[in-house]
Design a protein around this motif. Sequence first.
Motif, short mmCIF file in Angstrom:
data_model
loop_
_atom_site.label_atom_id
_atom_site.label_comp_id
_atom_site.label_asym_id
_atom_site.label_seq_id
_atom_site.Cartn_x
_atom_site.Cartn_y
_atom_site.Cartn_z
N PHE A 124 0.83 -1.21 0.00
CA PHE A 124 0.00 0.00 0.00
C PHE A 124 0.87 1.26 0.00
O PHE A 124 0.63 2.20 -0.77
N LEU A 128 1.10 4.11 -2.79
CA LEU A 128 0.66 5.43 -2.36
C LEU A 128 1.69 6.50 -2.68
O LEU A 128 1.33 7.61 -3.14
N TYR A 129 2.97 6.19 -2.46
CA TYR A 129 4.00 7.22 -2.60
C TYR A 129 3.95 7.92 -3.95
O TYR A 129 4.06 9.15 -4.02
N TYR A 131 1.66 8.76 -5.82
CA TYR A 131 0.56 9.70 -5.99
C TYR A 131 0.65 10.91 -5.04
O TYR A 131 -0.03 11.92 -5.26
N THR A 132 1.48 10.80 -3.99
CA THR A 132 1.45 11.82 -2.94
C THR A 132 1.87 13.20 -3.41
O THR A 132 1.39 14.21 -2.87
N CYS A 139 5.04 14.18 0.92
CA CYS A 139 5.41 13.05 0.07
C CYS A 139 6.78 12.48 0.42
O CYS A 139 7.01 11.26 0.33
#
Length: 289
Positions: A124, A128-129, A131-132, A139
Motif C-alpha cells: 500500500f 501510495l507514494y 501519488y502523494t 510526500c
Amino acid sequence: MSLRKLKIILEMIKFEHSIFALPFAFMGAVLGNIVVEHTWPTWSEIFWVTVAMVGARSAAMSLNRLIDRYIDAKNPRTANRAIPAGLISVAEVVVFIIASFALLFFAAFQLNALAVKLLPLAVFVLILYSYTKRFTWLCHFVLGVAIGFGPLGGFVATTGQVNFTGLLLFLSVMFWTAGFDIIYACQDYEFDRKEGLYSMPSRFGIANALLVARACHVITFIGLLALYVTANLSVWFLVGVLISGAILVYEHLLVKPTDLSKLDVAFFNMNGILSMVMFTFTMIDLVIA
C-alpha cells in the motif's frame, strides 16, 4: 521480454541505487537476529531478504515511473526517461511490475508469518507514494516510510517480531530518506510550482526545505545514537554513527539555496557511502563482540 528491454528497465529504475536501501535491510536482518535471538541469521534468510528487497524496490521504482510518465514527459530533467522517450511500452513495464511483486510475495512466504502479514501494508505504501506529490508536501516522508520498511522488513524476516530496536532503525532510515529526498526535490522547484505539484521546496521554498532536511538528518543521527545505547552495541557501532554524522554534515555543506550544482554528489555519492558505512561498522561490531 528481451534482454535489451530488461536492460532498459533496470536503467530506468536505477537498479544500482539499491545501495541506498539494501545495506540497511541487511543491517536490520543481522542486528535483529543478534539482539533478539543471540545468533546469526541463516544464509537462507539473508538470501530471501535480498530477493524481497530486489522485488520491492523494482516494483516501487517501476510503479513510480509508470504513474509519473506524463509528468516526466513535461519535465526537461526527466523527459528522456524510458517511458516518455518511447524506449519501452507501458505494457512491458506492467509485466515487470507484476513479476517484481510476485518475487516480493514469494520471498516473504519463505520467511515467516509476520513478514507475510505486513505485506499488504508495505505494498500500500509503495503504491501510495507515487501519488502523494499530487496532493501533499509530506510526500518525502511517505517515501521515507517506504524505504524504512526495508530495514524493518529485514528485522522482521529474521526475528518474526517488531520491537523497539527494529522501530528505532526504521525511524532513523525513514528520516534519513525524507531528508535526502527533500534535497533532491530542490532541483525541480520551478517545475513543481509551475505544474502545481507538491513538495517541501515548492511549498516552502528551497532555503526552508533545506532546513527541514537538516532537521530530518539530525533526527537520523539521534536515532542511530539511541540504537547504539538501547541495543547495547560496542564502540565500533558508535564509530560508524559518528562517521555517518560527518557524512550528513558534509552533504548539507555541498548544497546551498543559491547553489545546487553539487546536488548529485550530495544525493548519490554521500548517501550511498553512508549506508555502506553503517552496515560495515555494524558487522565489525557484531563480529568482534
